[in-house]
Design an enzyme around this catalytic site. Structure first.
Site: not given
Length: 278
Positions: A148, A135
């Site tokens: 995350y 990501s």
């Protein structure tokens, strides 16, 4: 020449798009997910091209079994896509240890489990491609994304190092760092908010939900276009170690590079004072 793909988290989103693109290119695909029935609903393909396998990536024995099934059906694995994952968002202090453990079990140890199961196959073949979907959150942090991002930063470091370990066996690694893509990632099915409220973080928690909620299914990135790019990259002789996906991700990464460079230069004179005398 056709390839055999092994894709985790294949029931929807980027994973499902990659399966469809690979099949459209004439390749064979092992599409995996925790619920095989949901994976099956996502695709229409002849049995000789598509194998659906149950796989919770956090369970090592399931990873081994799914890879064994791939070998029995197709005889090898040419391309591994570690895509399965979800986001735990919110201030770090509000997260319970169990939530943190589940986040790392899927996003980090799940990647380890599947990669460990596939690597012996690729080493025997002396060839293979690995796409680890991280990501833009694996390249830069943000408020509410500490856990995350921690998982995605971990996969970044793992992949960069692993690429050097396996290069001599003809195995090539590409980290894929998407920005915001039009998937279910911002749905409750893919995102979790930590649930131990602390008054000091109330305003931040509210801002996060107000920011992400309206963007659900309004993101700029097109999963089908990304999937086609990855199918092309799987056939590229010299694929990149990192592939930043999306104009938003490219802009954010460019800003991060400039910030890191500026900070290095600002403190370089002090940094070098820590060298010892010889």
């Amino acid at each position: 020449m056709s390839k055999t793909w092994f894709v985790t988290g294949a029931s929807r989103g980027i994973g499902a798009a990659i399966v469809k693109a690979a099949l459209a290119a004439g390749d064979r695909v092992v599409a995996t997910g925790r619920d095989p029935a949901k994976v099956a609903q996502a695709f229409e393909a002849s049995p000789d091209k598509l194998l659906i396998a149950a796989l919770d990536v956090a369970v090592e024995t399931q990873a081994e079994a799914a890879v064994e099934a791939a070998l029995e059906r197709f005889g090898g694995v040419d391309v591994l896509v570690n895509n399965a994952g979800y986001g735990l968002l919110g201030p770090f202090e509000q997260s319970e240890p169990e939530q943190i453990g589940r986040q790392f079990a899927t996003n980090v140890f799940g990647v380890f489990n599947v990669t460990r199961a596939v690597l012996p196959v690729m080493r025997r073949q002396r060839a293979g491609r690995i796409f680890n979907i991280t990501s833009i959150g694996g390249l830069r942090g943000g408020p509410g994304g500490s856990l995350y991002s921690a998982t995605k930063f971990a996969v970044e470091g793992f992949s960069e190092s692993l690429a050097l370990e396996v290069a001599e066996f003809g195995i090539k690694m590409t980290l894929v760092e998407p920005g915001f893509f039009r998937t279910d990632f911002l749905d409750e099915s893919s995102i979790r908010y930590n649930d131990r409220p602390i008054a000091d973080y109330a305003a931040l928690s509210t801002r996060l939900k107000e920011f992400y909620g309206p963007r659900n299914h309004q993101q700029a990135g097109d999963p089908a276009k990304l999937a086609k790019v990855l199918v092309d990259l799987a056939r590229h002789e010299k694929p990149p170690l990192r592939f930043v996906a999306g104009s938003d991700a490219a802009a954010m990464f460019e800003t991060k590079i400039a910030s890191v460079k500026a900070e290095l230069e600002a403190w370089r004179a002090l940094s070098v004072t820590t060298d010892g005398e010889f």
